[in-house]
Design a protein around this motif. Structure first.
Motif, short mmCIF file in Angstrom:
data_model
loop_
_atom_site.label_atom_id
_atom_site.label_comp_id
_atom_site.label_asym_id
_atom_site.label_seq_id
_atom_site.Cartn_x
_atom_site.Cartn_y
_atom_site.Cartn_z
N GLU A 19 0.78 -1.08 -0.02
CA GLU A 19 0.08 0.02 -0.15
C GLU A 19 1.04 1.46 -0.07
OE1 GLU A 19 -2.85 -0.08 3.09
OE2 GLU A 19 -4.21 -1.33 2.21
N THR A 20 0.57 2.09 -1.18
CA THR A 20 1.22 3.52 -0.91
C THR A 20 0.23 4.58 -0.45
OG1 THR A 20 2.74 2.64 -2.65
CG2 THR A 20 2.69 5.14 -2.17
N ASN A 21 0.50 5.26 0.55
CA ASN A 21 -0.21 6.64 1.02
C ASN A 21 0.24 7.49 -0.13
OD1 ASN A 21 -1.66 4.77 2.77
ND2 ASN A 21 -0.02 4.98 4.22
N GLY A 40 6.85 20.01 -5.42
CA GLY A 40 7.31 18.95 -4.28
C GLY A 40 8.16 17.72 -5.03
N PRO A 41 8.84 16.91 -4.06
CA PRO A 41 9.57 15.92 -4.79
C PRO A 41 8.70 14.95 -5.73
CG PRO A 41 10.10 16.23 -2.61
CD PRO A 41 8.95 17.19 -2.73
N SER A 42 9.78 14.38 -6.70
CA SER A 42 8.98 13.05 -7.32
C SER A 42 8.38 12.21 -6.24
CB SER A 42 10.07 12.32 -8.09
OG SER A 42 9.57 11.35 -8.72
N GLY A 43 7.27 11.79 -6.65
CA GLY A 43 6.44 11.01 -5.42
C GLY A 43 5.67 11.58 -4.34
N SER A 44 5.53 12.89 -4.42
CA SER A 44 4.92 13.61 -3.24
C SER A 44 3.58 13.49 -3.38
CB SER A 44 5.61 14.94 -3.29
OG SER A 44 5.41 15.67 -4.28
N GLY A 45 3.08 13.12 -4.50
CA GLY A 45 1.66 13.26 -4.46
C GLY A 45 0.92 14.22 -5.78
N LYS A 46 1.92 14.87 -6.64
CA LYS A 46 1.08 15.99 -7.22
C LYS A 46 0.20 15.52 -8.25
CE LYS A 46 5.37 17.16 -8.57
NZ LYS A 46 6.17 16.15 -7.92
N THR A 47 0.92 14.57 -9.15
CA THR A 47 -0.35 13.85 -10.20
C THR A 47 -1.44 13.43 -9.51
OG1 THR A 47 1.62 13.62 -11.78
CG2 THR A 47 -0.37 12.26 -12.13
N THR A 48 -1.41 12.75 -8.65
CA THR A 48 -2.27 11.81 -7.72
C THR A 48 -3.58 13.06 -7.36
OG1 THR A 48 -1.04 10.27 -6.84
CG2 THR A 48 -3.04 10.46 -5.68
N LEU A 49 -3.01 14.01 -6.85
CA LEU A 49 -4.02 15.25 -6.51
C LEU A 49 -4.41 15.82 -7.75
CD1 LEU A 49 -4.92 16.89 -4.34
CD2 LEU A 49 -3.18 18.37 -4.38
N ASP A 168 -0.19 18.94 -15.89
CA ASP A 168 0.97 17.97 -15.24
C ASP A 168 2.08 18.17 -16.14
OD1 ASP A 168 1.85 16.60 -13.45
OD2 ASP A 168 0.72 14.85 -13.88
N GLU A 169 2.86 18.80 -15.41
CA GLU A 169 4.34 19.02 -16.12
C GLU A 169 4.06 19.55 -17.44
OE1 GLU A 169 7.13 18.06 -14.17
OE2 GLU A 169 6.24 16.67 -12.66
N PRO A 170 3.68 20.63 -17.55
CA PRO A 170 3.30 20.90 -18.96
C PRO A 170 4.52 21.36 -19.90
CG PRO A 170 2.80 22.86 -17.62
CD PRO A 170 2.98 21.59 -16.63
N THR A 201 4.61 20.95 -11.25
CA THR A 201 5.96 21.26 -11.78
C THR A 201 7.18 21.06 -11.18
OG1 THR A 201 7.34 22.89 -13.55
CG2 THR A 201 6.24 23.51 -11.55
N HIS A 202 8.07 20.63 -11.61
CA HIS A 202 9.44 20.60 -10.96
C HIS A 202 10.39 21.85 -11.31
CE1 HIS A 202 9.75 16.38 -9.28
NE2 HIS A 202 9.23 16.06 -10.71
N ASP A 203 9.90 22.42 -12.58
CA ASP A 203 10.79 23.49 -13.05
C ASP A 203 10.87 24.83 -12.71
OD1 ASP A 203 12.01 24.86 -15.19
OD2 ASP A 203 11.16 24.20 -16.81
#
Ligand code: ATP
Ligand code: MG
Length: 234
Positions: A19-21, A40-49, A168-170, A201-203
């Motif tokens: 399980e991943t929260n 936020g860092p990779s895996g922090s939940g941006k796309t999920t949100l 998402d990361e346009p 974004t990360h950019d």
């Protein structure tokens, strides 16, 4: 007006026994007209949100409101209706239909919405101008630069006049000049049409365009700040 509200949203993914929260209790409110970056860092939940706000996915617990409507427990068709009526999407890999021209890609959501031929023609022409591609309507995606393709995608997202565009990361697949052009077009659309943008974004070059920066870490919002240098940037 509040375009988006999440209340204590969690999203747990289960793959086999693991399980991943991905989100662990997110409270976010976005007002109409905002131009907000989700970082936020990779895996922090941006796309999920973004997927929860975009009615592409549903939370494990908590509530999601879009345009004041509780979308948390809507069924698949109802969510598709909300997406068609109120939301536009811009993805990292542009997601244009390769066999259609720029013009036809932008026209597609208008066709699906049952707009008349004259309405469609007027709207597509206006949108091509808004994204500085008036002379590229006949080009297919493979006859456009990455930045031009992404501007077609932005125009398509805006076609039906949605309240909110989620990106998402346009600029992740664009070089600096093209990324800049895409951000400038999004900024202009936000100013001129009042459409709300939320972009992950990360950019750092993208973040500087944001007027509000929401930072996620480990599935939680850890900071939420209004940009200081707004006037200097725009
Ligand atoms: N469909 C899925 N099934 C299982 N786990 C997933 C799924 N989607 C995302 N995750 C996990 O949820 C967490 C959050 O992922 P998410 O894609 O939201 O992160 P992100 O902030 O968008 O990262 P990135 O910056 O790399 O795009 C990660 O640990 C990821 O592995
Ligand atoms: Mg992501």
């Amino acid at each position: 007006m509040e375009v988006v509200k999440t209340e204590n949203v969690t999203r747990t993914y289960k793959v086999g026994n693991v399980e991943t929260n991905a989100l662990r209790g997110v409270n976010l409110s976005v007002q109409s007209g905002e131009f907000t970056a989700l970082i936020g860092p990779s895996g922090s939940g941006k796309t999920t949100l973004l997927q929860l706000i975009g009615c592409l996915d549903q939370p494990t617990s908590g509530k999601v409101y879009v345009n004041g409507k509780d979308v948390t427990n809507l069924n698949r068709n109802q969510r598709a209706d909300i997406r068609a009526a109120s939301l536009g999407f811009v993805f990292q890999f542009f997601a244009l239909i390769p066999t259609l021209t720029a013009y036809e890609n932008i026209e597609m959501p208008l066709l699906l919405a049952g707009k008349s031929a004259s309405e469609r023609a007027e709207r597509v022409k206006y949108l091509l101008e808004m994204v500085d591609l008036a002379d590229r309507g006949k080009n297919r995606p493979d006859q456009l630069s990455g930045g031009q393709q992404q501007r077609v995608a932005v125009a398509r997202a805006l076609a039906t006049n949605p309240a909110l565009i989620l990106a998402d990361e346009p600029t992740a697949n664009l070089d600096t000049p093209n990324g800049k052009q895409v951000m400038e077009v999004m900024t202009r659309l936000n100013k001129e049409t009042g459409v709300t943008f939320i972009f992950a974004t990360h950019d750092p070059r993208v973040i500087q365009y944001a007027r509000r920066v929401v930072t996620l870490q480990d599935g939680l919002i850890v900071s939420d700040s209004v940009a200081e240098k707004v006037e200097a940037v725009h």
